[in-house]
Design a protein around this motif. Structure first.
Motif, PDB file in Angstrom:
ATOM      1  N   GLY A 180       0.819  -1.222   0.000  1.00 13.87           N
ATOM      2  CA  GLY A 180       0.000   0.000   0.000  1.00 13.87           C
ATOM      3  C   GLY A 180       0.843   1.259   0.000  1.00 13.87           C
ATOM      4  O   GLY A 180       0.427   2.312   0.457  1.00 13.87           O
ATOM      5  N   VAL A 181       2.059   1.138  -0.517  1.00 11.94           N
ATOM      6  CA  VAL A 181       2.980   2.275  -0.525  1.00 11.94           C
ATOM      7  C   VAL A 181       3.119   2.783  -1.959  1.00 11.94           C
ATOM      8  O   VAL A 181       3.144   1.994  -2.904  1.00 11.94           O
ATOM      9  N   ALA A 182       3.156   4.100  -2.120  1.00 11.04           N
ATOM     10  CA  ALA A 182       3.343   4.675  -3.449  1.00 11.04           C
ATOM     11  C   ALA A 182       4.834   4.768  -3.731  1.00 11.04           C
ATOM     12  O   ALA A 182       5.589   5.298  -2.921  1.00 11.04           O
ATOM     13  N   ARG A 206       6.299   6.384 -12.728  1.00  9.89           N
ATOM     14  CA  ARG A 206       6.474   7.752 -12.224  1.00  9.89           C
ATOM     15  C   ARG A 206       7.975   7.993 -12.046  1.00  9.89           C
ATOM     16  O   ARG A 206       8.523   7.783 -10.982  1.00  9.89           O
TER      17      ARG A 206
ATOM     18  N   PRO B  89      -1.563   7.734  -5.123  1.00  8.17           N
ATOM     19  CA  PRO B  89      -0.560   6.811  -5.662  1.00  8.17           C
ATOM     20  C   PRO B  89      -0.700   5.427  -5.041  1.00  8.17           C
ATOM     21  O   PRO B  89      -0.935   5.302  -3.838  1.00  8.17           O
ATOM     22  N   GLY B  90      -0.602   4.424  -5.871  1.00 10.88           N
ATOM     23  CA  GLY B  90      -0.681   3.055  -5.369  1.00 10.88           C
ATOM     24  C   GLY B  90      -2.064   2.456  -5.486  1.00 10.88           C
ATOM     25  O   GLY B  90      -2.237   1.251  -5.343  1.00 10.88           O
ATOM     26  N   PHE B  91      -3.089   3.317  -5.708  1.00 12.68           N
ATOM     27  CA  PHE B  91      -4.461   2.802  -5.762  1.00 12.68           C
ATOM     28  C   PHE B  91      -5.065   2.928  -7.160  1.00 12.68           C
ATOM     29  O   PHE B  91      -6.288   2.869  -7.307  1.00 12.68           O
ATOM     30  N   GLU B  92      -4.218   3.115  -8.158  1.00  9.59           N
ATOM     31  CA  GLU B  92      -4.730   3.352  -9.506  1.00  9.59           C
ATOM     32  C   GLU B  92      -5.590   2.193  -9.996  1.00  9.59           C
ATOM     33  O   GLU B  92      -6.720   2.377 -10.468  1.00  9.59           O
ATOM     34  N   PRO B 151      -5.964   0.430   2.594  1.00  9.40           N
ATOM     35  CA  PRO B 151      -6.864  -0.532   1.965  1.00  9.40           C
ATOM     36  C   PRO B 151      -8.006  -0.978   2.886  1.00  9.40           C
ATOM     37  O   PRO B 151      -7.785  -1.247   4.071  1.00  9.40           O
ATOM     38  N   ARG B 177      -8.335   9.468   2.800  1.00 11.12           N
ATOM     39  CA  ARG B 177      -7.774  10.492   3.685  1.00 11.12           C
ATOM     40  C   ARG B 177      -8.626  11.733   3.513  1.00 11.12           C
ATOM     41  O   ARG B 177      -8.785  12.219   2.399  1.00 11.12           O
TER      42      ARG B 177
END
Lengths: 462, 579
Positions: A180-182, A206, B89-92, B151, B177
Motif C-alpha cells: 500500500g505504498v506509493a 512515475r 498513488p498506489g491505488f490506480e 486498503p 484520507r
C-alpha cells in the motif's frame, strides 16, 4: 540550497579538509536574525529563523539597518520559529528515498567527473539483482501504507546495468503495491545508451529522469566525451528525443555542469530549452580531477552575475507565455523555497530521508559519497543509525562556522557535505548573492505572477 | 498602521491578524463532534469509501424505532468522486475496478442497501449483533471512524431474503484520507456545504437553546456593546466611558425590546426571555453584530494598538530584572494608597447616620469601598505575579531568586519620565485623590506604561513565552482599574462636599494600636517573602498565614478608621522626621 545539489557536478575527491565544527555557545555573539534586501518595490526583510519574508516601508528598513531597537522589537514580534527548534535533530525519520549505484562504471569519460569517470576509484562493477532487491526491501520494511518512497538509479551510467535496473523497477512496483505504498523512481543518466525498452520503462512509471547535458552541442561535447574521444551530444539527444516528445508518466529534466572555462549559464539554459527541456538546472564544479575546470575564489562574482542573468532571462521568457512557467530549475526551486519558507538546519536530505547504496550493498550518505569511508552508514539490512545521527548532528548548520553567523544559513543549510569535506566552503558569497537576487525576484513574482509560485510540484529526491 | 506586511507563506502564517485571538478560529472550535457548530463530524465519514455516500441512520430518537432502518445506509453512489478519477498513488488499479463496480450499481428506496461488513488488515468488523440485528447507525459510524487510511474492503447489500434481494457486493477500495497530508486541504470530493449540512441552521438556534455557554470562545454570547460614535477609545479599543466599557450585554438580545446597554444576567437562562425568538433569528440573523475582541463592531474597526510591543526592549536580562524589581515596589506603593483611601470611606451604618445625606449614599459608599478594595487586591495579585516573573526570569538567567515584596516605592514616576516624580502620599478619598488614582491607572501612563518595555523585551522568543503573557496580563489589568476609578469619579462627583468620607488622619506610629496594626502589616510582608519561594510546597503555609493576617489587619484598620485614625503604612519606610 538544495538546488545546488541538482545534478551534483561530477568532480572527484581531493585532499580531505577537516570540517570546522563550532559548538554553539549561549554567550557568543548573537547570529543575525534578519536580513534586509532592497527590491524594485518595497524593501524586503527575511526573518532568518522560520524563513519568513515580509516587506516594509523604506523608512522602517532604514531604522532596521541602523539598529533601531523599537523597529527590531516590532519585527521581532513576528518571528515564527525559534532557534531552539532548529538547533537539534529530534527523532530521525527512516529514509524514504534511496539511490542504487547500479553501475559503478561509465561509457563516457567526462573530465570533471567527481566519480572517477563513474568508477568511484575502483574497477568498473555492476550491482547484482540481489543487492538491489534487498535495498528495496529495506526501504519498504519501514514504510507504512499510504507513504511515498523513491527508488533512484545512479552511476556511473545506470543503464549500463539495464537488466538489474528494469528488474528492480518491476520488483519495487510489485512490492510497494502489496504494502500500500506509493513508489516513484528517479534516474540520472547521460542518455547515450538509452534504448527503446528503456524509454518505455521510463514512460510507464512515475520516473524523474535527469539527463546530464551541459548546454548546446559544442558546449556539451567540450567535456562530455566518449572513451574514444568523440562528443556525446548527438547520441544523447537522439536517444532522448522520443521521451521528450512523449514522456508518458516521466518528468524529464536536464542538469548542466558549469566549468570555469565557460560561465555562460543563460546560454546553456537557453540551448537546453531549445533542445526540448522544460526543466533545466545547473551546478558549478567546485572540485574535481582537473583543477583547471573547478571554479576559483575570483570566479564566484562572475558566476553570481551569470546565474542572475539566466534567472532574469527565464522570468522574461515566462512573461511572454500564455501560461507562464519557469524552466530554469535553480530559480524555480529558490522561489518555491522562499515562498514556502523552507527553513533547514541541514543542506539536503542526505543521510536524513535519503541514503545511497553501492554495488556491494553498503550505505553511504548520498550518491556522491559512495565508496568513501568517511560517509559510510552500514549496509543493507543494517543501516547504522548511530552513524547517521552523529553524521547529521555534527553538521547542523548552527554548529558550523562561518555558517552560524550567516543570514542565509537556513536557506542554504551549510553546503553539500561531500564538497565541504573535500574543499571546504567556497563560494558562500555566491550563495548569498544568488539568494538576494532570488529574494528580489520573489518580491516581483509574488505580486505580478503569483501563479508561478502556486504550481504544485512533486518532489523526487535523488 | 503596521509597517510590516507578510509576503511568503510562513510570514503569513505567523502574522497575527488584528482582531480576534487564535482561539476564535474554526480550527480551535470546541464544539460537539456532532452536530457541532463548525461542522458535523459524521459528514466526513459519509464518504470514507470512495464512490459511496453513506448515511449513518440512528433509531435512538425515532418515534417509531425500527432496527430494519438503522445502520450505515448507502444513499448514493458517486462515480465522479475525485478519488476514483484521480486516485492516490498506489491505488490506480483499485480505483479503476472500483469505479466500474460502482457505476453498475442501482439504489432504490424500496430495497435500501446497507453496509453489511467491513474488513481491514485481515480483520473483519461485523455490523450486526450476535442475534443478527443490525447495529445502530451511530455505532456503525464509530466503527467506521476506527478505520485507518489505507486498503479497506466493504460488503454492501440489501437485508432480508426474497426474490428481489440481490446478493451482497464486495468492494475493494481504501479508507479515504479526508485531508491532504501535505496541505491540510479538505478532500475535494466533499461538496461545498456538505460538512455543515446537518448543523442547526442558523447556528444561533443551537446557541439560544443550549444555554451551556462553554463554546463561546469562538461564538459570541455575552459581549460588550459597541462604543458610541464619537467616543475616544482607549488603546485596547474600549470606550473611555466606563458605563459602555464595563457593561456586558447579551449578543442575542431582542434589540427593540431591550435597551442596548441593559446588563446581561449572569445565567444564560435568565437572559433567554429577552433574546430573539427562533423566528426572529431566521429573519434577522444577518443583522447580529460582528464581535471583535469581545465588543460589537458596527462601523469601522480599529485594530488594538500594538504599542506595548513596540516599546524599546531592555538590552539584557539584568536590566529587565532590575526594572521588574522596581515595578514590584510601585505595585506595593499604589496598593497602600488605595487601601488607605478605602478605609477613609464611610461604611453603610455611618452613611445612614450622615445628616441630610441622599438615600444613595450608603450604596455609593459601598461601591467605592468595593472598587478600591478590588483594585488594591488587583495590585496585590500583581505583586505576586511580579514575583513569579522574577522567579522564572532568575531561573532563565541562571540566578538565584530572591522574593521582592518590600519596600514600597516612595516616589511615583513622572509621565513623561523626563520630569521628576511625585512623592507617594497616603490620603483620604477626596476627589483630587481619586483624580490621582485615575492618572495612575491611565493606560500608557504610570503603571502599564512602565510595563511596556517589559512586555516588549519578553516578546523575544529566547524568553519562556509564559513570561510575556504574565507581564501582559498585569499591564492590561491597569485599563480596567482605570475604568473602575473613572466610574467612581462619575458616582462621587454627584455629591457636594465629601459626605462619603470619614475624617481620618494618619496615626502616630508609636501609638500602641497603630503600632500593632503596623506590626500586622510587616508580618504580612515577611510571610509573603517566605511564601514566594515557589519551589517549596511548604511555603503555601506561609501564604495561608499571610491571608489570615490580612483579615486581622483589615479588622484592625476598620476599628482605627472608625476612630478617625488611618494606618501610616509608609512610616516604616520613611526616614524619621527631623526633631
Amino acid at each position: 540550497m538544495s538546488a545546488n545539489c541538482a545534478g551534483c557536478s561530477r568532480s572527484g575527491p581531493t585532499a580531505p579538509v577537516t570540517l570546522t565544527l563550532t559548538p554553539r555557545s549561549r554567550q557568543g555573539t548573537a547570529p543575525p536574525w534578519f536580513h534586509v534586501v532592497n527590491t524594485p518595490t518595497l524593501p524586503l526583510v527575511l526573518l532568518v529563523e522560520g524563513t519568513a519574508v515580509v516587506d516594509v516601508d523604506h523608512a522602517f528598513a532604514e531604522l532596521l539597518r541602523a539598529g533601531d531597537p523599537a523597529a527590531s522589537a516590532e519585527l521581532r514580534a513576528l518571528r515564527p520559529r525559534t532557534s531552539a527548534e532548529l538547533a537539534s535533530l529530534g527523532p530521525l525519520p527512516q529514509p524514504r528515498a534511496i539511490s542504487l549505484t547500479v553501475a559503478q562504471a561509465c561509457n563516457l569519460s567526462c573530465d570533471y567527473c567527481y566519480a572517477d569517470e563513474g568508477r568511484f576509484h575502483a574497477p568498473p562493477r555492476l550491482m547484482s539483482r540481489d543487492v538491489a532487491f534487498a535495498a528495496v526491501d529495506d526501504l519498504l520494511a519501514t514504510a507504512s501504507p499510504g507513504d511515498s518512497v523513491t527508488v533512484g538509479f545512479i552511476g556511473g551510467e545506470p543503464f549500463l546495468n539495464r537488466e538489474v535496473l528494469h528488474a528492480t523497477v518491476d520488483y519495487a512496483s510489485r512490492r510497494a503495491s502489496v504494502c500500500g505504498v506509493a513508489v516513484g523512481f528517479s534516474v540520472t543518466t547521460n542518455a547515450t545508451v538509452l534504448d527503446a525498452g528503456d524509454v518505455e520503462l521510463l514512460r510507464s512509471h512515475r520516473f524523474a529522469v535527469t539527463a546530464s547535458l551541459d548546454g548546446g552541442a559544442d558546449v556539451h561535447d567540450r567535456h562530455r566525451r566518449t572513451r574514444a574521444g568523440g562528443g556525446s551530444w548527438d547520441d544523447a539527444i537522439g536517444r532522448l528525443q522520443p521521451l521528450l516528445e512523449s514522456p508518458g508518466r516521466a518528468k524529464v529534466s536536464a542538469r548542466a555542469t558549469v566549468t570555469r572555462d565557460d560561465l555562460d549559464v543563460a546560454g546553456r539554459v537557453a540551448a537546453l530549452i531549445a533542445a526540448g527541456f522544460d526543466d533545466v538546472g545547473v551546478s558549478p564544479v567546485r572540485s574535481g580531477p582537473d583543477a583547471r575546470l573547478a571554479l576559483r575564489d575570483d570566479d564566484w562574482d562572475d558566476y553570481t552575475e551569470a546565474m542572475a542573468a539566466a534567472a532574469d532571462e527565464d522570468l522574461r521568457r515566462a512573461r511572454r507565455e500564455r501560461t507562464p512557467r519557469l524552466r530554469f530549475a535553480n530559480l524555480a526551486a529558490a522561489l518555491r523555497e522562499i515562498h514556502r519558507g523552507t527553513c533547514r538546519p541541514l543542506p539536503c536530505g542526505s543521510a536524513y530521508g535519503y541514503v545511497s547504496v553501492d554495488v556491494d550493498g553498503r550505505y553511504a550518505t548520498c550518491h556522491r559519497t559512495v565508496g568513501d569511508d568517511r560517509f559510510k552508514l552500514g549496509s543493507v539490512g543494517a543501516l547504522d543509525e548511530a552513524a547517521r545521527r552523529s553524521f547529521l548532528d555534527e553538521r547542523l548548520v548552527d554548529r558550523q562556522e562561518p555558517c552560524r553567523s550567516c543570514w542565509a544559513r537556513y536557506l542554504c543549510g551549510g553546503g553539500c557535505h561531500a564538497e565541504v569535506a573535500d574543499v571546504g566552503r567556497a563560494g558562500c558569497d555566491y550563495i548569498r548573492g544568488w539568494l538576494e537576487h532570488c529574494l528580489r525576484m520573489y518580491a516581483v513574482v509574488e505580486r505580478e505572477l503569483p501563479e508561478l509560485l502556486a504550481t504544485p510540484t512533486v518532489e523526487v529526491v535523488g | 498602521m503596521s509597517r510590516i506586511f507578510p509576503r511568503n507563506l510562513t510570514a503569513r502564517a505567523a502574522y497575527q491578524v488584528p482582531g480576534n485571538p487564535p482561539g476564535t478560529r474554526p480550527e480551535s472550535g470546541v464544539a460537539n463532534c456532532y452536530p457541532g457548530l463548525e461542522y458535523d463530524h459524521r459528514n466526513l465519514d459519509r464518504r470514507f469509501f470512495p464512490g459511496l455516500v453513506i448515511e449513518y441512520v440512528s433509531q435512538e430518537d425515532a418515534a417509531d424505532p425500527s432496527a430494519a432502518r438503522q445502520g450505515g445506509r448507502v444513499v448514493d453512489t458517486d462515480t465522479a468522486d475525485v478519488a476514483l478519477t484521480d486516485p492516490p498513488p498506489g491505488f490506480e488499479a483499485t480505483a479503476t475496478a472500483l469505479a466500474m463496480a460502482v457505476s453498475g450499481m442501482t439504489l432504490s428506496d424500496d430495497n435500501p442497501v446497507f453496509l453489511l461488513r467491513i474488513e481491514q488488515d485481515g480483520r473483519e468488523i461485523a455490523l450486526e449483533d450476535d442475534l443478527g440485528v443490525p447495529l445502530d447507525g451511530l455505532v456503525v459510524w464509530r466503527l467506521v471512524r476506527s478505520l485507518r487510511p489505507g486498503p479497506v474492503t466493504v460488503v454492501i447489500g440489501s437485508r432480508g431474503s426474497g426474490d428481489d434481494v440481490k446478493p451482497p457486493v464486495v468492494l475493494t477500495g481504501w479508507r479515504r484520507r479526508y485531508t491532504d497530508p501535505a496541505t491540510g486541504v479538505i478532500d475535494l470530493t466533499f461538496q461545498p456545504g456538505e460538512l455543515s449540512q446537518s448543523l442547526c441552521s442558523p447556528w444561533m438556534h443551537d446557541f439560544r437553546d443550549c444555554a451551556c455557554t462553554y463554546w463561546a470562545s469562538n461564538h459570541p454570547d455575552i459581549v460588550f456593546a459597541e462604543a458610541a460614535p464619537g467616543s475616544t477609545p482607549l488603546p485596547s479599543g474600549q470606550p473611555d466611558d466606563p458605563a459602555a466599557a464595563l457593561t456586558r450585554v447579551d449578543w442575542l438580545r431582542d434589540r427593540p425590546e431591550w435597551a442596548l446597554t441593559a446588563e446581561a444576567a449572569p445565567r444564560q437562562q435568565d437572559n433567554a426571555q429577552y433574546q430573539m425568538s427562533h423566528y426572529q433569528i431566521n429573519e434577522t440573523w444577518e443583522d447580529l453584530a460582528i464581535v471583535l475582541e469581545g465588543r460589537e463592531i458596527g462601523g469601522v474597526y480599529f485594530a488594538r494598538s500594538a504599542s506595548a510591543d513596540q516599546a524599546e526592549p531592555f538590552p539584557d536580562g539584568e536590566a529587565l530584572l532590575a526594572e521588574i524589581t522596581r515595578l514590584a515596589g510601585l505595585e506595593h506603593a499604589v496598593m497602600l494608597m488605595y487601601l488607605y483611601a478605602m478605609f477613609s470611606v464611610v461604611d453603610s451604618n455611618e452613611a445612614a447616620a450622615v445628616p441630610g445625606a441622599p438615600s444613595s449614599l450608603a450604596g455609593d459608599a459601598a461601591a467605592a469601598r468595593h472598587i478600591l478594595l478590588e483594585v488594591a487586591v488587583g495590585e496585590m495579585q500583581h505583586l505576586r505575579w511580579v514575583n513569579q516573573l522574577l522567579w522564572a526570569l532568575s531561573r532563565h538567567l541562571g540566578r538565584e531568586y530572591q522574593p521582592v515584596v518590600a519596600p514600597p516605592s516612595l516616589v511615583l514616576p513622572a509621565v513623561p519620565p523626563a520630569h521628576a516624580g511625585t512623592p507617594v502620599t497616603l490620603a483620604s478619598l477626596d476627589l483630587p485623590t481619586l483624580a490621582t488614582f485615575v492618572e495612575i491607572e491611565r493606560p500608557s501612563a504610570y503603571i502599564d506604561g512602565q510595563y511596556a518595555r517589559v512586555t516588549s523585551t519578553l516578546r523575544d522568543p529566547s524568553y519562556p513565552p509564559m513570561l510575556h503573557q504574565l507581564a501582559s496580563n498585569i499591564a492590561q489589568d491597569g485599563e480596567n482599574h482605570f475604568l473602575e476609578f473613572r466610574d467612581l469619579q462619575r458616582v462621587l462627583g454627584f455629591y457636594e462636599g465629601t459626605p462619603f468620607l470619614r475624617a481620618i488622619r494618619p496615626g502616630d506610629p508609636a501609638a500602641a494600636d497603630v503600632a500593632a496594626a503596623l506590626g500586622l502589616y510587616r508580618r504580612i510582608l515577611d510571610l509573603l517573602a517566605e511564601g514566594y519561594h515557589f519551589d517549596d510546597p511548604q511555603q503555601q503555609t506561609a501564604l495561608g498565614q499571610a491571608r489570615t493576617t490580612m483579615l486581622e489587619l483589615q479588622s484592625a484598620a476598620e476599628t482605627l478608621a472608625a476612630a478617625g485614625v488611618g494606618i501610616p503604612f509608609l512610616a516604616p519606610w520613611q526616614p524619621p522626621a527631623p526633631g
